[in-house]
Design a protein around this motif. Structure first.
Motif, PDB file in Angstrom:
ATOM      1  N   LYS A   1     -42.765-146.090 -30.976  1.00  0.00           N
ATOM      2  CA  LYS A   1     -43.423-145.829 -29.690  1.00  0.00           C
ATOM      3  C   LYS A   1     -43.605-147.127 -28.892  1.00  0.00           C
ATOM      4  CE  LYS A   1     -43.468-141.497 -29.792  1.00  0.00           C
ATOM      5  NZ  LYS A   1     -42.696-140.730 -28.782  1.00  0.00           N
ATOM      6  N   ALA A   2     -43.825-148.210 -29.589  1.00  0.00           N
ATOM      7  CA  ALA A   2     -43.919-149.515 -28.913  1.00  0.00           C
ATOM      8  C   ALA A   2     -42.562-149.887 -28.326  1.00  0.00           C
ATOM      9  CB  ALA A   2     -44.387-150.581 -29.889  1.00  0.00           C
ATOM     10  N   LYS A   3     -41.501-149.630 -29.094  1.00  0.00           N
ATOM     11  CA  LYS A   3     -40.151-149.918 -28.619  1.00  0.00           C
ATOM     12  C   LYS A   3     -39.811-149.038 -27.413  1.00  0.00           C
ATOM     13  CE  LYS A   3     -35.352-150.215 -30.179  1.00  0.00           C
ATOM     14  NZ  LYS A   3     -34.394-149.956 -31.295  1.00  0.00           N
ATOM     15  N   GLU A   4     -40.221-147.777 -27.493  1.00  0.00           N
ATOM     16  CA  GLU A   4     -39.991-146.831 -26.390  1.00  0.00           C
ATOM     17  C   GLU A   4     -40.685-147.319 -25.116  1.00  0.00           C
ATOM     18  OE1 GLU A   4     -41.600-142.375 -25.295  1.00  0.00           O
ATOM     19  OE2 GLU A   4     -40.909-142.684 -27.360  1.00  0.00           O
ATOM     20  N   ALA A   5     -41.897-147.834 -25.279  1.00  0.00           N
ATOM     21  CA  ALA A   5     -42.652-148.339 -24.130  1.00  0.00           C
ATOM     22  C   ALA A   5     -41.963-149.541 -23.500  1.00  0.00           C
ATOM     23  CB  ALA A   5     -44.075-148.703 -24.559  1.00  0.00           C
ATOM     24  N   GLU A   6     -41.462-150.440 -24.331  1.00  0.00           N
ATOM     25  CA  GLU A   6     -40.756-151.627 -23.828  1.00  0.00           C
ATOM     26  C   GLU A   6     -39.514-151.223 -23.046  1.00  0.00           C
ATOM     27  OE1 GLU A   6     -40.036-153.847 -27.354  1.00  0.00           O
ATOM     28  OE2 GLU A   6     -42.063-154.719 -27.423  1.00  0.00           O
ATOM     29  N   GLU A   7     -38.766-150.261 -23.592  1.00  0.00           N
ATOM     30  CA  GLU A   7     -37.538-149.804 -22.933  1.00  0.00           C
ATOM     31  C   GLU A   7     -37.833-149.057 -21.630  1.00  0.00           C
ATOM     32  OE1 GLU A   7     -35.652-147.519 -25.978  1.00  0.00           O
ATOM     33  OE2 GLU A   7     -34.805-149.281 -27.014  1.00  0.00           O
ATOM     34  N   ALA A   8     -39.037-148.435 -21.562  1.00  0.00           N
ATOM     35  CA  ALA A   8     -39.406-147.656 -20.369  1.00  0.00           C
ATOM     36  C   ALA A   8     -39.995-148.529 -19.269  1.00  0.00           C
ATOM     37  CB  ALA A   8     -40.397-146.560 -20.748  1.00  0.00           C
ATOM     38  N   GLY A   9     -40.177-149.829 -19.552  1.00  0.00           N
ATOM     39  CA  GLY A   9     -40.627-150.743 -18.510  1.00  0.00           C
ATOM     40  C   GLY A   9     -42.101-151.085 -18.507  1.00  0.00           C
TER      41      GLY A   9
END
Length: 230
Positions: free
Chosen positions: A82-90
């Motif tokens: 979820k942290a990685k997803e947040a980084e990729e989402a900006g």
């Protein structure tokens, strides 16, 4: 309190007791936004509810069609995928215990919104006294406690705003900037009012929309006829 010349001229340019149609109110508000910067246009709504009662709270969020004109900095509190997803989402900032510790020890508030995954809320709860008064505490009702962090980020960056009743039963929410076209402010205003009306508590009695007004950062308030939204 003494007001400057521009403010006094603005007040004298219209009758402050008049109740305008939304479109006309926006025109008056923009005509009187005379500061040398891109003033924020804010909506204020006084509701016929008692904020002391839990069953009369009014709170929610809505994505404004044209955004707020403000670049929003988002902190996401999440771990692993979820942290990685947040980084990729900006997301502007991503972390977990490290960010919580930074807030606790450094009084760090260089962000406008916090999104947290549900598993982080046990830790986030410790920040209640710091985040609560600033209106930064993540909340499921506003969509800031979620597993779908990418969708939450997308909505926030697109112009999602949270509305929340204060102790005086008034909601204050930005609906755009002076640089917006009147039509954009009108559509944002109507989207927000529609959400507030839908959020009317079942326990609310009598007149729900007591008063509606818009104002620019440095300008006087312009009253809108509440009947136009019913």
């Amino acid at each position: 309190m003494k007001h400057g010349k521009k403010y006094r001229e603005s007040v004298a340019s219209y009758n402050k007791q008049d109740l305008f149609d939304p479109t006309d109110a926006i025109k008056v508000c923009l005509d009187n936004a005379k500061a040398n910067f891109d003033e924020t246009i804010e909506l204020s709504v006084r509701l016929g509810v008692d904020p002391r009662h839990a069953d009369q709270q009014v709170r929610g969020a809505v994505v404004l069609p044209h955004g707020t004109g403000k670049e929003v900095r988002v902190l996401v509190l999440a771990k692993g995928d979820k942290a990685k997803e947040a980084e990729e989402a900006g997301a502007d900032f991503v972390g977990a215990e490290d960010m919580i510790e930074k807030i606790q020890k450094e009084n760090w508030f260089d962000y406008d919104v916090i999104v947290a995954t549900p598993d982080m809320m046990g830790l986030v709860g410790r920040l209640g006294k710091l985040l609560g008064p600033k209106g930064l505490m993540p909340n499921p009702k506003s969509g800031t406690v979620t597993m779908d962090v990418a969708k939450a980020l997308q909505d926030i960056k697109a112009g999602k705003v949270e509305y929340r009743l204060d102790k005086t039963a008034i909601i204050h929410v930005p609906i755009g900037k002076k640089s917006f076209a009147p039509e954009q402010l009108d559509e944002n205003l109507r989207a927000l009012m529609e959400a507030v009306i839908k959020a009317k508590p079942a326990a609310a009695k009598g007149t729900y929309l007591r008063s509606v007004a818009i104002s620019s950062t440095m300008g006087p308030g312009v009253k809108i006829n509440p009947v136009r939204f019913s």
